[in-house]
Design a protein around this motif. Structure first.
Motif, PDB file in Angstrom:
ATOM      1  N   THR A   1       0.664  -1.269  -0.027  1.00  0.00           N
ATOM      2  CA  THR A   1      -0.151  -0.024  -0.103  1.00  0.00           C
ATOM      3  C   THR A   1       0.889   1.218   0.092  1.00  0.00           C
ATOM      4  O   THR A   1       0.342   2.268  -0.375  1.00  0.00           O
ATOM      5  CB  THR A   1      -0.911  -0.036   1.426  1.00  0.00           C
ATOM      6  N   GLY A   2       2.059   1.227   0.451  1.00  0.00           N
ATOM      7  CA  GLY A   2       2.799   2.084   0.535  1.00  0.00           C
ATOM      8  C   GLY A   2       3.890   2.492  -0.978  1.00  0.00           C
ATOM      9  O   GLY A   2       4.887   2.585  -0.772  1.00  0.00           O
ATOM     10  N   THR A   3       3.121   2.440  -2.002  1.00  0.00           N
ATOM     11  CA  THR A   3       3.765   2.506  -3.277  1.00  0.00           C
ATOM     12  C   THR A   3       3.656   4.071  -3.898  1.00  0.00           C
ATOM     13  O   THR A   3       2.910   4.834  -3.207  1.00  0.00           O
ATOM     14  CB  THR A   3       3.198   1.452  -4.353  1.00  0.00           C
ATOM     15  N   PHE A   4       4.719   4.402  -4.841  1.00  0.00           N
ATOM     16  CA  PHE A   4       4.757   5.541  -5.345  1.00  0.00           C
ATOM     17  C   PHE A   4       3.350   5.698  -6.141  1.00  0.00           C
ATOM     18  O   PHE A   4       2.766   6.763  -6.135  1.00  0.00           O
ATOM     19  CB  PHE A   4       5.813   5.734  -6.174  1.00  0.00           C
ATOM     20  N   GLU A   5       2.894   4.879  -6.778  1.00  0.00           N
ATOM     21  CA  GLU A   5       1.574   4.920  -7.624  1.00  0.00           C
ATOM     22  C   GLU A   5       0.516   5.105  -6.503  1.00  0.00           C
ATOM     23  O   GLU A   5      -0.439   6.133  -6.815  1.00  0.00           O
ATOM     24  CB  GLU A   5       1.190   3.498  -8.194  1.00  0.00           C
TER      25      GLU A   5
ATOM     26  N   THR B   1       0.818   9.161   1.798  1.00  0.00           N
ATOM     27  CA  THR B   1       1.057   7.855   1.556  1.00  0.00           C
ATOM     28  C   THR B   1       2.384   7.572   2.128  1.00  0.00           C
ATOM     29  O   THR B   1       3.370   8.334   2.027  1.00  0.00           O
ATOM     30  CB  THR B   1       1.282   7.490   0.172  1.00  0.00           C
ATOM     31  N   ALA B   2       2.403   6.904   3.294  1.00  0.00           N
ATOM     32  CA  ALA B   2       3.585   6.637   3.876  1.00  0.00           C
ATOM     33  C   ALA B   2       4.503   5.275   2.943  1.00  0.00           C
ATOM     34  O   ALA B   2       3.891   4.327   2.894  1.00  0.00           O
ATOM     35  CB  ALA B   2       3.495   6.005   5.237  1.00  0.00           C
TER      36      ALA B   2
ATOM     37  N   PRO C   1       4.773  16.630  -1.335  1.00  0.00           N
ATOM     38  CA  PRO C   1       4.293  17.108  -0.175  1.00  0.00           C
ATOM     39  C   PRO C   1       3.295  16.250   0.665  1.00  0.00           C
ATOM     40  O   PRO C   1       3.045  16.297   1.714  1.00  0.00           O
ATOM     41  CB  PRO C   1       3.534  18.583  -0.357  1.00  0.00           C
ATOM     42  N   PHE C   2       2.966  14.907  -0.042  1.00  0.00           N
ATOM     43  CA  PHE C   2       1.832  14.218   0.366  1.00  0.00           C
ATOM     44  C   PHE C   2       2.580  12.700   0.534  1.00  0.00           C
ATOM     45  O   PHE C   2       1.885  11.697   0.877  1.00  0.00           O
ATOM     46  CB  PHE C   2       0.631  14.087  -0.332  1.00  0.00           C
ATOM     47  N   VAL C   3       3.794  12.718   0.679  1.00  0.00           N
ATOM     48  CA  VAL C   3       4.214  11.497   1.048  1.00  0.00           C
ATOM     49  C   VAL C   3       5.341  11.452   2.127  1.00  0.00           C
ATOM     50  O   VAL C   3       5.863  12.454   2.368  1.00  0.00           O
ATOM     51  CB  VAL C   3       4.985  10.687  -0.208  1.00  0.00           C
ATOM     52  N   ALA C   4       5.418  10.345   2.837  1.00  0.00           N
ATOM     53  CA  ALA C   4       6.458  10.289   3.953  1.00  0.00           C
ATOM     54  C   ALA C   4       7.379   9.186   3.541  1.00  0.00           C
ATOM     55  O   ALA C   4       7.083   8.143   2.881  1.00  0.00           O
ATOM     56  CB  ALA C   4       5.783   9.942   5.269  1.00  0.00           C
TER      57      ALA C   4
END
Ligand code: 5GP
Length: 348
Positions: A61-65, A77-78, A100-103
């Protein structure tokens, strides 16, 4: 000396033990509900504005897509920790709007620390670091949080997982801006079965949120949501963010191949401590430990957008039932009632 174990007699609650009590509301429509929140984090002093739902840092679930799809709705998305610095570089160049929306995720190893240093120095807009271990109670983990805080004073640090107020405060005092809450509630987690350790998720969130908010820090409710109503309950219990694994599994943006069984499409979904994940990344399950996660086959669900909109719609509707104008107000307006039966499943 007594050998009698201590027993906490207070009942601890899970999402399915409660429902929201509806209240009078001045809202005309759920379209009026604002799901965005504007945070300033305790240590990093960074501001972040968006919808506080996070896709879990599992490799499914923590994919770039997923990062790109969820960023369209200002959700986080982590990203899982198995991407290389080169993968990150390509992602940041091709999809700068999602950064800005990923960790970025890490465990306690030196190798992870060096990787995070390299990736964050290459990508200055990457501001959130998610330090994730199964057991956030170890001194070694606390030391790791200190180490990251010293090395990354202006990054927002997430640390977990824990389920009690005192450990939430210890992680915050060690440098965490946001504490991740949940031991054992996950859809593919077998910790409670293998170890007998855990804490019903709603009570864990209520108690940890209170402890974090006393220090002006924040919490993520991580795991255990199986429906939009559960996500709303996690917010209602005081969760500032809600992290989701299983509900985001099985989509186009989720990791893994689609396969066909008896004419039906499936995708594999597994815990990060499952035999599947340990075989993939560590060459098997070490002799001294057991797997604390399982592997399941999920019916293929198509693009994640429909699932996300279903969750957002559900939470918006909860807000209208309790008279909350925005997701931040949900906890203030929440009054839970304990129930024996949550759903009528006679026809399902
Ligand atoms: P879900 O939304 O699927 O109920 O829960 C997702 C969460 O389950 C993840 O964010 C993570 O905290 C937890 N999790 C993921 N894999 C495993 C695992 O193998 N074992 C355990 N104990 N927890 C896991």
């Amino acid at each position: 000396m007594s050998t009698r174990p201590h027993i906490d007699e207070e009942i601890k609650l899970d999402f399915n033990d409660v429902l929201f009590r509806p209240q009078r509301s001045a809202l005309k429509s759920r379209a009026e509900v604002n799901l965005e929140r504007d945070f300033i984090f305790l240590h990093s002093r960074r501001q972040w504005k968006g919808v506080p739902i996070i896709s879990a840092n599992m490799d499914t679930t923590g994919t770039f897509e997923m990062g790109v799809a969820l960023a369209n709705y200002k959700c986080i998305t982590a990203i899982h920790k198995y991407y290389t610095p080169a993968d990150w570089q390509i992602f940041a160049i091709r999809k700068p709007q999602a950064v800005p929306f990923v960790a970025i995720s890490a465990g306690t190893s030196n190798k992870d620390f060096e990787t995070v240093k390299q990736i964050t120095s290459n990508i200055p807009d990457l501001s959130m670091i998610c330090l994730d271990v199964a057991n956030g109670y170890s001194q070694y983990f606390v030391d790791t949080v200190h180490r990251y805080r010293e090395a990354f004073p202006r990054h927002t640090i997430v640390a977990g997982n824990v389920v009690t107020g005192e450990m939430t405060q210890e992680l915050i005092q060690s440098g965490a801006d946001i504490v991740k809450v949940g031991i054992g509630p996950g859809s593919v987690c077998t910790t409670r079965k293998q170890t007998g350790v855990g804490y019903p998720q709603l009570s864990a969130v209520i108690e940890c949120a209170q402890a974090a908010h006393e220090l002006s820090a924040h919490v993520i409710s991580d795991g255990g949501c199986v429906s939009p109503g559960d996500v709303a309950k996690a917010f209602g219990g005081g969760g500032d963010f809600v992290m989701i694994g299983g509900m985001f599994g099985g989509h186009d943006e989720s990791g893994g191949e689609i396969f066909i069984r008896d004419g039906q499409l499936f995708k594999k979904f597994y815990g990060m401590s499952s035999t599947t994940a340990m075989t993939k990344y560590s060459g098997g399950v070490a002799e001294y430990r057991s797997s604390e996660g399982k592997t399941v086959e999920m019916p293929y669900k198509g693009p994640v957008e429909a699932t996300l909109l279903d969750i957002l719609g559900g939470v918006r509707s909860t807000c209208t039932y309790v008279g909350a104008n925005c997701v931040m107000e949900l906890a203030q307006k929440t009054s839970f009632i304990r129930v024996n039966r949550q759903l009528n499943e006679s026809l399902s």
